[in-house]
Design an enzyme around this catalytic site. Sequence first.
Site, short mmCIF file in Angstrom:
data_model
loop_
_atom_site.label_atom_id
_atom_site.label_comp_id
_atom_site.label_asym_id
_atom_site.label_seq_id
_atom_site.Cartn_x
_atom_site.Cartn_y
_atom_site.Cartn_z
N CYS A 176 -14.69 7.52 10.49
CA CYS A 176 -14.06 6.72 11.55
C CYS A 176 -12.56 7.00 11.68
CB CYS A 176 -14.29 5.23 11.27
SG CYS A 176 -16.04 4.77 11.24
N CYS A 217 -16.76 0.50 10.60
CA CYS A 217 -18.19 0.56 10.29
C CYS A 217 -18.61 -0.22 9.05
CB CYS A 217 -18.64 2.02 10.16
SG CYS A 217 -18.11 2.79 8.62
N GLU A 233 4.24 1.02 -4.51
CA GLU A 233 4.57 1.78 -3.29
C GLU A 233 5.27 3.10 -3.64
OE1 GLU A 233 3.24 0.75 -0.68
OE2 GLU A 233 3.25 -1.44 -0.62
N SER A 281 -6.56 -1.67 -0.24
CA SER A 281 -7.62 -1.46 -1.24
C SER A 281 -7.37 -2.31 -2.49
CB SER A 281 -7.72 0.02 -1.62
OG SER A 281 -6.51 0.48 -2.19
N GLY A 282 -6.26 -3.02 -2.55
CA GLY A 282 -6.01 -3.90 -3.69
C GLY A 282 -5.16 -3.27 -4.78
N LYS A 283 -4.37 -2.25 -4.44
CA LYS A 283 -3.53 -1.59 -5.45
C LYS A 283 -2.48 -2.55 -6.00
CE LYS A 283 -2.19 1.56 -2.57
NZ LYS A 283 -2.97 1.11 -1.41
N SER A 284 -1.81 -3.30 -5.09
CA SER A 284 -0.79 -4.24 -5.55
C SER A 284 -1.41 -5.35 -6.40
CB SER A 284 -0.05 -4.86 -4.37
OG SER A 284 0.68 -3.86 -3.70
N CYS A 339 -12.95 4.74 6.97
CA CYS A 339 -13.64 5.77 6.20
C CYS A 339 -13.35 7.14 6.82
CB CYS A 339 -15.15 5.49 6.17
SG CYS A 339 -15.95 5.80 7.74
P1 ADP Z 1 -2.81 -2.48 -1.28
O1 ADP Z 1 -1.70 -2.70 -2.29
O2 ADP Z 1 -3.82 -1.46 -1.73
O3 ADP Z 1 -2.30 -2.22 0.11
P2 ADP Z 1 -3.19 -5.32 -1.50
O4 ADP Z 1 -3.36 -5.60 -2.96
O5 ADP Z 1 -1.83 -5.56 -0.91
O6 ADP Z 1 -3.65 -3.82 -1.20
O7 ADP Z 1 -4.21 -6.14 -0.61
C1 ADP Z 1 -5.59 -6.15 -0.87
C2 ADP Z 1 -6.20 -7.30 -0.07
O8 ADP Z 1 -6.16 -7.00 1.32
C3 ADP Z 1 -7.66 -7.55 -0.34
O9 ADP Z 1 -7.85 -8.38 -1.47
C4 ADP Z 1 -8.13 -8.24 0.93
O10 ADP Z 1 -7.98 -9.64 0.84
C5 ADP Z 1 -7.17 -7.77 2.00
N1 ADP Z 1 -7.74 -6.89 3.03
C6 ADP Z 1 -7.29 -6.83 4.31
N2 ADP Z 1 -7.96 -5.88 5.01
C7 ADP Z 1 -8.85 -5.31 4.16
C8 ADP Z 1 -9.84 -4.25 4.29
N3 ADP Z 1 -10.03 -3.58 5.43
N4 ADP Z 1 -10.57 -3.93 3.20
C9 ADP Z 1 -10.40 -4.60 2.04
N5 ADP Z 1 -9.49 -5.59 1.85
C10 ADP Z 1 -8.72 -5.96 2.90
ZN ZN Z 2 -16.11 3.83 9.01
#
Ligand code: ADP
Ligand code: ZN
Length: 211
Positions: free
Chosen positions: A187, A149, A90, A19-22, A184
Amino acid sequence: MYHGAQDGWIEVVSGVMFSGKSEELLRRVRRALIAKKSVQVFKSHLDDRYGGVFQVSSHDGHEIDALPVSSSVQIAEQIRPESQVVAIDEAQFLDDGIVSVVNALADRGVRVIVAGTDMDFRGEPFGPMSKLLAIAERIDKLHAICVVCGDLASRNQRLIDGKPAPAEGPTIQVGGSESYEARCRRCHEVPLVDRQQTELTIASSGPSEAS
Ligand code: ADP
Ligand code: ZN
């Protein structure tokens, strides 16, 4: 807003994997460096498959590494007295001791930024994340894209050999053959080997009398 906070507080960036947390944690760290703050970054390294250890560099060439840790005590021991911003990635893998560590830091004026996935592969609260979310001044819940989905994803789907993993597996599986997907609620699949027992538990707990 929170990027200008002078006093100590706690920010949590939570949500599903991918989701882009890092990315968001890194962005906040970079901006803190631009503001010439003294910053420390920690990363729980229990399972490297959740993402590699990162290095943050600011425009003036200043670089900081994320220090790998496996416990809240290791974070407490390495905090420098001059640190103004402490970021932890993490955090779901850390022990509950992290709650008092980040509280103590915020109490003494440190801006604490914590990132971690809030739910395990079953959709249940992951490690200390629910407590961190409760004590934080600010929380952001990020979403990924459901790979089935295309809707917004909030759940971590564990797969073993491409198939949904049963609920009975360990919450943290280090060195296993499983993989993860963002999905989601609709799913997300968590097959129960002992489904009958769980259905009985749900039936007997029923709706509460107060409602
Ligand atoms: P997190 O720390 O939440 O695991 P990251 O910051 O490491 O997330 O990685 C986010 C990146 O992962 C997004 O910018 C995108 O490029 C990629 N990505 C891979 N799969 C997905 C997905 N199913 N939905 C959204 N982004 C994804
Ligand atoms: Zn779904």
